[in-house]
Motif scaffolding. Structure first.
Motif, PDB file in Angstrom:
ATOM      1  N   GLY A 102       0.740  -1.291   0.036  1.00 44.02           N
ATOM      2  CA  GLY A 102      -0.052   0.159   0.099  1.00 44.02           C
ATOM      3  C   GLY A 102       0.786   1.229   0.008  1.00 44.02           C
ATOM      4  N   VAL A 103       2.024   1.103  -0.564  1.00 40.61           N
ATOM      5  CA  VAL A 103       2.859   2.304  -0.699  1.00 40.61           C
ATOM      6  C   VAL A 103       2.712   3.070  -2.081  1.00 40.61           C
ATOM      7  CG1 VAL A 103       5.252   3.195  -0.542  1.00 40.61           C
ATOM      8  CG2 VAL A 103       4.732   1.291   0.797  1.00 40.61           C
ATOM      9  N   PRO A 104       2.517   4.339  -1.983  1.00 44.88           N
ATOM     10  CA  PRO A 104       2.151   4.767  -3.036  1.00 44.88           C
ATOM     11  C   PRO A 104       3.321   4.811  -4.124  1.00 44.88           C
ATOM     12  CG  PRO A 104       1.228   6.324  -1.536  1.00 44.88           C
ATOM     13  CD  PRO A 104       2.047   5.318  -0.725  1.00 44.88           C
ATOM     14  N   ALA A 105       3.085   4.661  -5.480  1.00 45.59           N
ATOM     15  CA  ALA A 105       4.110   4.493  -6.430  1.00 45.59           C
ATOM     16  C   ALA A 105       5.112   5.796  -6.598  1.00 45.59           C
ATOM     17  CB  ALA A 105       3.633   4.158  -7.837  1.00 45.59           C
ATOM     18  N   ASP A 106       4.660   7.034  -6.118  1.00 40.29           N
ATOM     19  CA  ASP A 106       5.145   8.238  -6.342  1.00 40.29           C
ATOM     20  C   ASP A 106       6.262   8.290  -5.186  1.00 40.29           C
ATOM     21  OD1 ASP A 106       3.430   8.969  -4.417  1.00 40.29           O
ATOM     22  OD2 ASP A 106       2.548  10.675  -5.683  1.00 40.29           O
ATOM     23  N   ARG A 107       6.096   7.573  -4.071  1.00 40.65           N
ATOM     24  CA  ARG A 107       7.088   7.542  -2.901  1.00 40.65           C
ATOM     25  C   ARG A 107       8.391   6.868  -3.292  1.00 40.65           C
ATOM     26  NH1 ARG A 107       4.593   6.191   1.999  1.00 40.65           N
ATOM     27  NH2 ARG A 107       6.545   5.950   2.791  1.00 40.65           N
ATOM     28  N   MET A 108       8.207   6.073  -4.240  1.00 46.08           N
ATOM     29  CA  MET A 108       9.529   5.033  -4.569  1.00 46.08           C
ATOM     30  C   MET A 108      10.312   5.561  -5.685  1.00 46.08           C
ATOM     31  SD  MET A 108       7.925   1.302  -3.734  1.00 46.08           S
ATOM     32  CE  MET A 108       6.189   2.046  -4.571  1.00 46.08           C
ATOM     33  N   ARG A 109      11.540   5.861  -5.465  1.00 49.67           N
ATOM     34  CA  ARG A 109      12.659   5.760  -6.506  1.00 49.67           C
ATOM     35  C   ARG A 109      13.095   4.445  -7.080  1.00 49.67           C
ATOM     36  NH1 ARG A 109      16.130  10.061  -6.961  1.00 49.67           N
ATOM     37  NH2 ARG A 109      14.405  11.316  -6.138  1.00 49.67           N
ATOM     38  N   VAL A 110      13.108   4.320  -8.345  1.00 52.40           N
ATOM     39  CA  VAL A 110      13.641   3.241  -9.279  1.00 52.40           C
ATOM     40  C   VAL A 110      15.163   3.422  -9.159  1.00 52.40           C
ATOM     41  CG1 VAL A 110      13.463   1.548 -11.017  1.00 52.40           C
ATOM     42  CG2 VAL A 110      11.504   2.666 -10.111  1.00 52.40           C
ATOM     43  N   ILE A 111      15.895   2.627  -8.759  1.00 50.54           N
ATOM     44  CA  ILE A 111      17.290   2.777  -9.040  1.00 50.54           C
ATOM     45  C   ILE A 111      17.873   1.185  -9.181  1.00 50.54           C
ATOM     46  CG2 ILE A 111      19.623   3.249  -7.981  1.00 50.54           C
ATOM     47  CD1 ILE A 111      18.375   5.303  -6.213  1.00 50.54           C
ATOM     48  N   GLY A 112      18.046   0.993 -10.150  1.00 49.44           N
ATOM     49  CA  GLY A 112      18.575  -0.571 -10.811  1.00 49.44           C
ATOM     50  C   GLY A 112      19.745  -0.703 -10.066  1.00 49.44           C
ATOM     51  N   VAL A 113      20.162  -2.022  -9.783  1.00 50.45           N
ATOM     52  CA  VAL A 113      21.603  -2.575  -9.427  1.00 50.45           C
ATOM     53  C   VAL A 113      22.530  -3.097 -10.408  1.00 50.45           C
ATOM     54  CG1 VAL A 113      20.541  -3.211  -6.930  1.00 50.45           C
ATOM     55  CG2 VAL A 113      20.579  -4.799  -8.861  1.00 50.45           C
ATOM     56  N   GLY A 114      23.612  -3.534  -9.979  1.00 45.26           N
ATOM     57  CA  GLY A 114      24.596  -3.792 -11.277  1.00 45.26           C
ATOM     58  C   GLY A 114      25.439  -4.939 -10.768  1.00 45.26           C
ATOM     59  N   VAL A 115      26.427  -5.045 -11.655  1.00 43.68           N
ATOM     60  CA  VAL A 115      27.364  -5.950 -11.746  1.00 43.68           C
ATOM     61  C   VAL A 115      28.900  -5.505 -11.825  1.00 43.68           C
ATOM     62  CG1 VAL A 115      25.956  -7.887 -12.408  1.00 43.68           C
ATOM     63  CG2 VAL A 115      27.356  -6.742 -14.078  1.00 43.68           C
ATOM     64  N   ASP A 116      29.751  -6.239 -11.476  1.00 45.04           N
ATOM     65  CA  ASP A 116      31.110  -5.791 -11.568  1.00 45.04           C
ATOM     66  C   ASP A 116      31.461  -6.173 -13.354  1.00 45.04           C
ATOM     67  OD1 ASP A 116      34.068  -5.491 -11.811  1.00 45.04           O
ATOM     68  OD2 ASP A 116      34.270  -5.905  -9.787  1.00 45.04           O
ATOM     69  N   VAL A 117      31.494  -5.365 -14.211  1.00 44.84           N
ATOM     70  CA  VAL A 117      31.670  -5.747 -15.534  1.00 44.84           C
ATOM     71  C   VAL A 117      33.052  -6.001 -15.872  1.00 44.84           C
ATOM     72  CG1 VAL A 117      29.563  -4.676 -16.263  1.00 44.84           C
ATOM     73  CG2 VAL A 117      31.713  -3.168 -16.435  1.00 44.84           C
ATOM     74  N   ASP A 118      34.115  -5.813 -14.884  1.00 45.40           N
ATOM     75  CA  ASP A 118      35.329  -6.347 -15.285  1.00 45.40           C
ATOM     76  C   ASP A 118      35.456  -7.646 -14.728  1.00 45.40           C
ATOM     77  OD1 ASP A 118      36.079  -3.886 -16.095  1.00 45.40           O
ATOM     78  OD2 ASP A 118      36.332  -2.920 -14.125  1.00 45.40           O
ATOM     79  N   VAL A 119      34.923  -8.293 -13.687  1.00 45.29           N
ATOM     80  CA  VAL A 119      34.936  -9.530 -13.294  1.00 45.29           C
ATOM     81  C   VAL A 119      34.097 -10.311 -14.140  1.00 45.29           C
ATOM     82  CG1 VAL A 119      34.256 -11.035 -11.272  1.00 45.29           C
ATOM     83  CG2 VAL A 119      35.594  -9.070 -10.928  1.00 45.29           C
ATOM     84  N   PHE A 120      32.766  -9.806 -14.323  1.00 47.91           N
ATOM     85  CA  PHE A 120      31.781 -10.749 -15.257  1.00 47.91           C
ATOM     86  C   PHE A 120      32.085  -9.998 -16.624  1.00 47.91           C
ATOM     87  CE2 PHE A 120      29.990 -10.902 -10.915  1.00 47.91           C
ATOM     88  CZ  PHE A 120      29.832 -12.412 -10.851  1.00 47.91           C
ATOM     89  N   SER A 121      32.777 -10.662 -17.454  1.00 47.48           N
ATOM     90  CA  SER A 121      33.112 -10.207 -18.869  1.00 47.48           C
ATOM     91  C   SER A 121      33.231 -11.470 -19.590  1.00 47.48           C
ATOM     92  CB  SER A 121      34.319  -9.182 -18.566  1.00 47.48           C
ATOM     93  OG  SER A 121      35.552  -9.985 -18.119  1.00 47.48           O
TER      94      SER A 121
END
Length: 428
Positions: free
Chosen positions: A207-226
């Motif tokens: 029940g949290v309004p969508a406008d209260r949430m910031r979407v910030i994706g996560v990532g990988v170490d693209v030097d190790v995972f290559s």
């Protein structure tokens, strides 16, 4: 970019370093924030994250009874282990079939941090959402939280797969903490999540309004995972990551798909993770006679995981729900062709069907087998998907990008807190 270094308290109630997205998130986000010049101190209960002091990240352990540790989960602690009333609460809750760690960790965090709040500009909670955060949030220091996805999704899938009323009753007691998480999420002023799919699920579940949430994706170490040019994959090898043996991960359906493929060709499945001896995946392996065709590895560092991905002809994410899916991005970063379901955020992460992966409906072993077989038969398609996946991962999913956006979000929360803005103000 952030103009001044921030002092960050990063809370994580359990931070298993090599499986499960939460521990990986804490390890990499803290490191990249420190590399940006911020001061980061991680507060964690066991299992602990891998924190390298050379990266400039501090670690403060908030000891628990560690009631679910291997090899003796649901253990009975010795009397001398009980140091506080929180310890007693933790043990009594476990004895009634509940999962107490989010609550008890948050209470320990409040007890520890209330005397140290002047040392930090922001407190960042990682999916704990326990009641102990609420008195912290009423201080002058902003409390922000990441919700990777609402655990109600896990609960509902397990309830649907439960064989009888006794199991359903046990699951409802175990997942009772999700009610607390919803209440706390609604009262915190600043929330982030990792995808729009997760945001929509949180809105519906908590029940949290969508406008209260910031979407910030996560990532990988693209030097190790290559990619590693010149290292050919193993013919017929399929790799998947399953941090737990629960219906959410779709491992049983993938094993059934492997059985279908075995009728036509030589394939092997390597699972990064472990299964319960009486769990659905183990039962499927025995029922289908795949003991020699399915192999499990666990607790491996990133370098070994990257090597394993590079050895795969095909990587698969068979989940019935994902709020993001680090394994999908790790495989893409390694240039490995991917088959993924359309559950949750997977299309958002991998892009449209055929861009960086082939998409199949969740819970469909036949569709999984067909897509995997298509890739095994088409080297050109494998190379195309692998190259596009690598490009997409590098452009969109790095930890540095995540850290920069997270630090900007911290700064907004700090400024709003200083200005005295409330949740209600921000919704006007």
């Amino acid at each position: 970019m952030i103009s001044a270094p921030l002092r960050i308290a990063l809370l994580s109630y359990r931070s298993k370093p090599h499986s499960g997205g939460q521990g990986i998130y804490v390890r990499h986000l803290s490191r990249e924030l420190a590399r940006l010049g911020h001061h980061v101190e991680v507060f964690s209960g066991p299992p602990l994250p891998e924190i390298n002091e050379d990266d400039g990240v501090g670690l403060t352990v908030l000891p628990s009874l560690d009631l679910y540790r291997e090899p003796d989960p649901f253990r009975t602690p010795k009397i001398k282990e009980f140091r506080t009333s929180i310890d007693l609460l933790e043990w009594l809750s476990m004895c009634t079939g509940a999962f107490p760690e989010p609550l008890t960790f948050s209470l320990r965090a409040w007890r520890h941090l209330r005397a140290r709040l002047a040392e930090f500009d922001v407190v960042h909670d990682n999916q704990c959402l326990g009641y102990g955060l609420l008195p912290l949030a009423r201080t002058g220091t902003p409390v922000v939280a990441t919700i990777h996805h609402p655990i109600t999704v896990d609960r509902d899938l397990e309830l649907a797969a439960a064989p009888d009323w006794k199991r359903r009753l046990s699951l409802r007691r175990w997942y009772a903490f999700t009610r607390m998480q919803g209440r706390v999420a609604r009262r915190l002023g600043w929330l982030t999540t990792v995808s729009t799919a997760a945001r929509d699920e949180i809105t519906e579940a908590f029940g949290v309004p969508a406008d209260r949430m910031r979407v910030i994706g996560v990532g990988v170490d693209v030097d190790v995972f290559s990619p590693r040019p010149g290292t050919p994959p193993v013919d017929g090898r399929i790799v998947t990551v399953a941090s737990s043996d629960v219906p959410l991960k779709g491992l049983k359906e993938l094993i059934e798909a492997v059985a279908k493929l075995r009728a036509e060709r030589g394939v092997e499945l390597v699972v990064v993770g472990s299964v319960r001896p009486d769990g659905p995946a183990a039962q499927a392996i025995t029922r289908l006679g795949l003991d020699r065709s399915v192999r499990f590895v666990s607790g491996i560092p990133d370098e070994e995981l990257a090597d394993l991905f590079r050895s795969a002809s095909v990587a698969v994410v068979p989940s019935k729900y994902e709020g993001f899916s680090l394994p999908a991005v790790e495989a893409m970063a390694c240039g490995v062709p991917l088959v993924a379901t359309t559950a949750g955020a997977l299309p958002e992460v991998t892009g449209p069907d055929g861009l960086a992966s082939l998409h199949v409906p969740p819970g469909d072993p036949g569709a999984l087998a067909s897509a995997i077989g298509r890739l095994l038969d088409d080297e050109g398609l494998r190379m195309t998907l692998g190259a596009r996946g690598r490009e997409r991962a590098v452009e969109n999913f790095t930890w540095r990008r995540t850290a920069i956006r997270t630090a900007e979000w911290y700064t907004e929360a700090i400024l709003e807190k200083k200005a005295g803005r409330t949740i209600a103000d921000r919704r006007l």
